[in-house]
Design a protein around this motif. Structure first.
Motif, mmCIF file in Angstrom:
data_model
loop_
_atom_site.group_PDB
_atom_site.id
_atom_site.type_symbol
_atom_site.label_atom_id
_atom_site.label_comp_id
_atom_site.label_asym_id
_atom_site.label_seq_id
_atom_site.Cartn_x
_atom_site.Cartn_y
_atom_site.Cartn_z
ATOM 1 N N ILE A 56 63.048 12.946 -3.696
ATOM 2 C CA ILE A 56 61.782 13.483 -3.183
ATOM 3 C C ILE A 56 61.577 13.071 -1.732
ATOM 4 O O ILE A 56 61.174 13.873 -0.892
ATOM 5 N N GLY A 57 61.883 11.812 -1.423
ATOM 6 C CA GLY A 57 61.759 11.326 -0.058
ATOM 7 C C GLY A 57 62.599 12.138 0.904
ATOM 8 O O GLY A 57 62.110 12.597 1.937
ATOM 9 N N TYR A 58 63.884 12.350 0.549
ATOM 10 C CA TYR A 58 64.760 13.112 1.430
ATOM 11 C C TYR A 58 64.314 14.558 1.530
ATOM 12 O O TYR A 58 64.397 15.184 2.598
ATOM 13 N N ALA A 59 63.823 15.104 0.408
ATOM 14 C CA ALA A 59 63.328 16.483 0.433
ATOM 15 C C ALA A 59 62.156 16.577 1.402
ATOM 16 O O ALA A 59 62.062 17.520 2.193
ATOM 17 N N LEU A 60 61.283 15.571 1.353
ATOM 18 C CA LEU A 60 60.122 15.568 2.241
ATOM 19 C C LEU A 60 60.565 15.486 3.714
ATOM 20 O O LEU A 60 60.111 16.261 4.560
ATOM 21 N N ALA A 61 61.491 14.554 3.982
ATOM 22 C CA ALA A 61 61.983 14.406 5.360
ATOM 23 C C ALA A 61 62.654 15.701 5.819
ATOM 24 O O ALA A 61 62.476 16.147 6.958
ATOM 25 N N GLY A 62 63.411 16.320 4.914
ATOM 26 C CA GLY A 62 64.082 17.586 5.229
ATOM 27 C C GLY A 62 63.063 18.666 5.525
ATOM 28 O O GLY A 62 63.197 19.415 6.506
ATOM 29 N N ALA A 63 62.030 18.743 4.690
ATOM 30 C CA ALA A 63 61.000 19.770 4.870
ATOM 31 C C ALA A 63 60.288 19.572 6.201
ATOM 32 O O ALA A 63 60.028 20.529 6.937
ATOM 33 N N PHE A 64 60.020 18.299 6.525
ATOM 34 C CA PHE A 64 59.330 18.001 7.791
ATOM 35 C C PHE A 64 60.182 18.435 8.993
ATOM 36 O O PHE A 64 59.707 19.064 9.921
ATOM 37 N N THR A 65 61.475 18.090 8.913
ATOM 38 C CA THR A 65 62.392 18.483 9.985
ATOM 39 C C THR A 65 62.444 20.005 10.108
ATOM 40 O O THR A 65 62.370 20.559 11.205
ATOM 41 N N LEU A 66 62.572 20.668 8.950
ATOM 42 C CA LEU A 66 62.654 22.123 8.949
ATOM 43 C C LEU A 66 61.396 22.731 9.557
ATOM 44 O O LEU A 66 61.464 23.667 10.369
ATOM 45 N N LEU A 67 60.251 22.167 9.193
ATOM 46 C CA LEU A 67 58.976 22.661 9.729
ATOM 47 C C LEU A 67 58.989 22.552 11.265
ATOM 48 O O LEU A 67 58.649 23.507 11.973
ATOM 49 N N ALA A 68 59.407 21.391 11.750
ATOM 50 C CA ALA A 68 59.441 21.175 13.197
ATOM 51 C C ALA A 68 60.395 22.167 13.859
ATOM 52 O O ALA A 68 60.105 22.732 14.917
ATOM 53 N N ILE A 69 61.552 22.395 13.196
ATOM 54 C CA ILE A 69 62.528 23.336 13.755
ATOM 55 C C ILE A 69 61.951 24.745 13.820
ATOM 56 O O ILE A 69 62.079 25.448 14.827
ATOM 57 N N MET A 70 61.271 25.135 12.719
ATOM 58 C CA MET A 70 60.666 26.468 12.688
ATOM 59 C C MET A 70 59.649 26.613 13.822
ATOM 60 O O MET A 70 59.528 27.663 14.439
#
Lengths: 267, 290
Positions: free
Chosen positions: A43-57
């Motif tokens: 869940i932690g990595y998913a959250l970090a991934g989602a945050f990164t993806l959001l920033a990239i978008m």
């Protein structure tokens, strides 16, 4: 050969992320490297991934650009991952063949290292893709200011950094044209044995260094001729200004960090 | 080796399939006649230098094909073929002194021939002959190229290309940044070489005087494509068109045109020699029979 380098390359745009203060982006990029280590489960990595993806978008540049940016680092990532895979010896043994022993912990560790690596690179790429190199140098100078008290030559360091950054494209162009000239004289870059490849770079590197040094001397003369003096009295052409969006970005990041820490107790 | 060159519908894009993709050339079709002196003119950024890189296989066309003698170069051409092709082509880049790197002048000039398979002795003979051509005296042979003056470095770099005995010699603004004397010497060297060895020469230049004086054939680039090609007289005939393309008319022709406005008609004046001859003939009272 140099044209495919995405790392360290500014891509103009007008997104929210582009408009953030360089200091904000610098601090958050560095903070992210540490914060990622709070993640200790899926869940932690998913959250970090989602945050990164959001920033990239939010950069509006498209995910493809960022994935291509990973390409030059693939080898490094693979080596690190493989080291984890072969040298972590705890946990249940999955494969045991001759001296090779792959364990569950090794697999888990290598996956974790791989994901972390990717997230950190992607996140730092946001900084370099959306911030002009000179703004990064200015941001660094501004952030390092407190260390002046301890005798750190902050303005000189920032000047060196901005000059270095300024000449990266120039040197790349020059490398390309020297390379062309030597190829026209029969040099075969990236062909043959390792030794031949290393040797083929001598005709590129010598002229490149000679010209870089020549250019540095000329630049120094030109700066002196115009009376350049470093230090506190210098005013700036580009003034960094803090906006509400910078505060919002910092708050957003803090919320992300807290949430990431919270995931440690979910599982 | 036959070195007639033909560009057929050549298009080239820098960094294709990336956000940085920029078109360099499009629909480029023209010919460079064999054994002749061809000048390539055009505004900065018109695609001349990109075209030159195609001539030496340093880049491959994204679309279309380039025929050089019996070698056809397309997007799929293999590196090995290009290496073979390059042995017959000499390319003098802008500011070629940037390519010097060896410990001695002689070694640097031998570098090209040796890369293309010449023996030590042959390379040395070729290098010495080339250095003699560019008027570098033998007492400089063992010096470091970095100790030479700017003009000498330029000539050593050019010798490094000539020593490869190319059938096609490409010159990308070879005289940029030299004094007038040095410029004249180099241009004389190139024309002599062309006549003596019957090689094909391609000269990229902004100096219309050179075009008028030396070229047999002219190719005009604009916005990444060829807009006109033909004999210098044909190209310079349409003054308005040249101005539109932001290109100059050779000074001698400008002079002759100014005279024509005053009622003194001269014919076929492109370079300074033609102008001088005709004026001299007039002043001696001879009848102009050109």
């Amino acid at each position: 050969m140099f044209s495919n380098m995405i790392i360290g390359r500014y891509m103009p745009g007008d997104s929210w992320i582009h408009r953030l203060d360089a200091r904000t982006k610098l601090v958050l990029s560095i903070a992210f490297i540490f914060v990622v280590f709070f993640a200790n489960n899926v869940i932690g990595y998913a959250l970090a991934g989602a945050f990164t993806l959001l920033a990239i978008m939010m950069t509006g540049l498209g995910v493809g650009v960022f994935l291509r940016g990973l390409r030059p680092l693939v080898l490094l990532m693979l080596i690190t991952t493989l080291l984890q895979l072969f040298f972590v010896q705890t946990g249940d043994v999955l494969v045991h063949w001759a001296f090779i022993k792959i364990t569950t912990d090794g697999v888990i560790n290598s996956v974790i290292v791989f994901v972390r690596f990717m997230l950190i690179i992607m996140f730092s790429t946001i900084l370099t893709l959306t911030t002009q190199p000179l703004a990064v140098a200015d941001g660094m100078e501004s952030l390092l200011k407190p260390f002046k008290k301890f005798g750190l030559p902050v303005s000189e360091l920032a000047l060196m950094l901005s000059i270095a950054l300024r000449f990266v494209p120039t040197l790349m162009d020059e490398a390309q044209s020297i390379m062309n000239a030597q190829r026209a004289r029969g040099v075969r870059f990236n062909e043959g044995s390792l030794m031949a490849r290393i040797k083929s770079f001598v005709p590129l590197l010598i002229p490149l260094f000679v010209n870089a040094i020549k250019r540095a001397i000329e630049l120094g003369d030109a700066m002196e001729a115009r009376g350049y003096r470093g230090g506190d009295q210098r005013t700036k052409y580009r003034v960094l200004t803090w906006h509400t969006r910078d505060t919002i970005a910092i708050i957003g990041f803090v919320i992300f960090t807290v949430a990431l820490i919270a995931t440690r107790w979910i599982m | 080796m036959v070195m007639a060159i033909n560009f057929d519908q050549v298009g080239f894009t820098y960094q294709p399939n990336t956000p940085f993709a920029t078109p360099g050339l499009h629909d480029v079709s023209f010919e460079i006649p064999e054994g002749k002196f061809t000048a390539v003119i055009g505004h900065t950024g018109s695609g001349k230098s990109t075209m030159v890189q195609h001539l030496d296989g340093l880049v491959l066309p994204t679309t279309g094909k380039v025929t050089m003698g019996n070698q056809v170069v397309t997007a799929e051409t293999k590196l090995k073929e290009l290496n073979e092709m390059r042995a017959h082509i000499g390319l003098v880049f802008q500011f070629p002194e940037a390519q010097l790197f060896e410990q001695t002048v002689l070694k640097d000039v031998m570098f090209g021939p040796k890369n293309f398979g010449a023996s030590e002795e042959d390379a040395q003979a070729a290098a010495e002959a080339a250095l003699k051509k560019v008027a570098i005296s033998p007492d400089l042979y063992e010096r470091s190229p970095f100790e030479l003056s700017g003009g000498q470095m330029r000539r050593v770099a050019i010798a490094g290309v000539i020593a490869m005995a190319p059938d096609l010699l490409i010159l990308d603004e070879p005289t940029a940044g030299l004094d007038p004397q040095g410029q004249r010497e180099l241009m004389t060297l190139f024309t002599d070489l062309q006549k003596e060895r019957q090689i094909t020469v391609v000269l990229i230049t902004h100096q219309m005087e050179y075009v008028a004086q030396y070229a047999d054939h002219v190719v005009v680039f604009e916005h990444g494509t060829v807009v006109k090609s033909g004999a210098p007289a044909t190209i310079f005939a349409d003054e308005e068109w040249l101005h539109e393309k932001q290109l100059d008319v050779p000074a001698a022709k400008q002079f002759a045109d100014a005279l024509a406005e005053k009622g003194i008609q001269l014919h076929n004046v492109l370079d300074i020699d033609q102008l001088a001859d005709q004026l001299a003939a007039r002043l001696n009272g001879e009848v102009d029979h050109v």
